[in-house]
Design an enzyme around this catalytic site. Structure first.
Site, short mmCIF file in Angstrom:
data_model
loop_
_atom_site.label_atom_id
_atom_site.label_comp_id
_atom_site.label_asym_id
_atom_site.label_seq_id
_atom_site.Cartn_x
_atom_site.Cartn_y
_atom_site.Cartn_z
N SER A 181 -2.03 5.80 -14.06
CA SER A 181 -0.77 6.25 -13.46
C SER A 181 -0.05 7.32 -14.26
CB SER A 181 0.16 5.07 -13.21
OG SER A 181 0.36 4.33 -14.39
N HIS A 218 -2.79 4.74 -7.31
CA HIS A 218 -2.74 6.20 -7.25
C HIS A 218 -4.00 6.84 -6.67
CE1 HIS A 218 0.98 6.06 -9.54
NE2 HIS A 218 0.40 5.08 -10.20
N LYS A 251 3.11 4.45 -2.17
CA LYS A 251 2.86 5.76 -2.79
C LYS A 251 2.26 6.69 -1.74
CE LYS A 251 3.19 3.77 -7.29
NZ LYS A 251 2.60 2.89 -8.29
C1 LIG Z 1 3.26 1.67 -8.88
C2 LIG Z 1 2.14 0.85 -9.41
C3 LIG Z 1 2.08 -0.52 -9.18
C4 LIG Z 1 3.21 -1.24 -8.52
O1 LIG Z 1 3.18 -1.10 -7.16
P1 LIG Z 1 4.54 -1.30 -6.35
O2 LIG Z 1 4.10 -1.46 -4.96
O3 LIG Z 1 5.37 -0.09 -6.60
O4 LIG Z 1 5.18 -2.55 -6.91
C5 LIG Z 1 0.97 -1.20 -9.58
N1 LIG Z 1 -0.02 -0.60 -10.25
C6 LIG Z 1 0.02 0.70 -10.53
C7 LIG Z 1 -1.12 1.32 -11.28
C8 LIG Z 1 1.11 1.46 -10.15
O5 LIG Z 1 1.17 2.75 -10.47
#
Ligand SMILES: *Cc1c(COP(=O)(O)O)cnc(C)c1O
Length: 421
Positions: free
Chosen positions: A194, A222, A253
């Protein structure tokens, strides 16, 4: 009804000492340049956002495909509101599992090419539920050093032995698996990291799982929507499939909405439905979100110009920034990390860009390891080539401004952070 304004304030219960300690810790964060501030965004997310009454060109969010404010998703959510109301009103296992959520789970499983999927409220909760449902005391979890906080927290919560390997160090993973006598072994990894943007060595990790009878949990927050054909994710990017893999994707995302899912072997998914505590003991997410997500899947399956445009923008950015004094980490994804090292330098660069009405977040420890503060540039298919050119130009202007100042290149003034593993 008494007027709220006439109510006496509640007496403070916590001891003054405790409050002093917390205040001192906040001041310490401030001194270490680690105090975070939120900017208030008015209106939808997008390449251009309204902040403090100004229009800012943003490279800051994870809306990689530009779907967070897409008309098709908005229309589907409206339709969902009309059909299902606002709230799910109970846990999915009581009476909150709506027909549209059922439909979404089937569609998600088909999209990533796996037998079955389970829908969670968000990614953080998914990992906090999945890992403790699979392993416990006496078992082994192997985790990449750069994994997301929720994989780490989920592994800790499980009570299994927790071992961290150096970033993408497959040889180290093999050593640990070879000497382990644990009945259950689980490798957990981000699919796309990330804060760095690189892709995990999934083929090698999966081969080790086959060899040593282990499971692989891929957190593709991602990669889902971005990598692979039609954005089917990092496993599809490598053409991998195995009953040993659990694929976790998040839906807030690239998918533009909110939520998460885990897909895999049907028996494993049934077990998670029964035993993942963050699935069982929480209110199901609003059905209208599932309606919007079905619209996302429809777009992903029918249009793939977004992923292509994103790759083009990444290439443009990487070429345009090649002559800066700081390196861009290798990345084929939407995340492009310009590592500057020093916390203050990262903050000053962010401020210099903001003066030019451009928003790129500075990322500091504990989100990234000490001495690797960076600008995390998030590209979106909604950005234009002109907007990326504007960023390239602004970064050169900012770099020129910084070159006169002194920073500790190694980030030595960054304090050790006990919370970062
Ligand atoms: C953003 C993220 C999460 C969390 O997901 P949410 O739905 O925002 O709680 C989990 N793992 C990674 C690698 C992330 O970047």
């Amino acid at each position: 009804m008494p007027e709220t304004t006439s109510l006496a304030p509640l007496p403070l219960k916590s001891s003054p000492d405790l409050m002093d300690q917390i205040s001192a810790q906040l001041i310490q964060l401030q001194d270490q340049k680690l105090l975070r501030k939120r900017r208030v965004v008015d209106g939808p997310q997008g390449p251009v956002m309204a902040i403090d009454g100004k229009q800012i060109l943003a490279f800051s969010n994870n809306d990689y495909l530009g779907l967070a404010n897409h008309p098709a998703l908005i229309a589907a959510a409206h339709d969902g509101l009309t059909r299902f109301g606002v709230g799910a009103a109970s846990s999915a296992l009581i009476s909150g599992h709506s027909s549209v959520c059922e439909e979404l789970e089937v569609a998600l499983a088909a999209f990533v090419g796996m037998p079955r999927a389970l829908h969670f409220s968000n990614g953080y909760m998914a990992n906090m539920g999945i890992i403790p449902a699979l392993v416990g005391p006496g078992d082994l979890v192997l985790s990449d050093r750069l994994n997301h906080a929720c994989l780490i927290d989920g592994a800790r919560l499980s009570g299994a032995e927790f071992r961290v390997y150096a970033h993408s160090d497959v040889a180290r993973v093999e050593q640990q698996l070879a000497k382990s006598t644990s009945p259950r072994k689980l490798i957990v990894t981000d699919g796309v990291f990330s804060m760095d943007g690189d892709i995990a060595p999934l083929p090698a990790l999966l081969a080790l799982c086959e060899k040593y009878d282990a499971w692989l949990l891929v957190d593709d927050a991602h990669g889902f929507g971005v990598l692979g054909p039609q954005g089917r994710g990092s496993l599809a990017h490598f053409g991998l499939a195995s009953p040993r893999v659990l694929y976790m994707g998040t839906l807030g995302k690239a998918a533009g909405v909110a939520g998460a899912f885990v897909a895999g072997d049907a028996t494993l998914i049934e077990w998670l439905l029964q035993r993942a505590r963050t699935y069982v003991f929480t209110t199901a997410s609003p059905p209208m979100l599932a309606c919007a997500l079905l619209a996302t899947l429809e777009l992903l399956e029918t249009e793939d110009w977004r992923q292509q445009h994103l790759r083009q923008l990444a290439k443009q950015l990487r070429e345009g920034l090649a002559d800066l004094p700081w390196p861009l980490l290798p990345s084929e994804s939407a995340i492009q990390a310009l590592v500057v090292g020093d916390n203050q330098l990262a903050l000053d660069l962010m401020a210099a860009l903001f003066e030019q009405d451009i928003w790129v977040p500075a990322i500091r420890p504990p989100t990234v390891p000490k001495g690797t503060a960076r600008l995390r540039i998030s590209l979106s298919a909604a950005h234009t080539t002109e907007q990326v050119a504007q960023l390239i130009n602004a970064l050169h202007v900012a770099a020129e401004k910084m070159s006169a100042k002194k920073y500790s290149a190694s980030g030595e003034n960054t304090p050790a952070d006990p919370d970062y593993i």
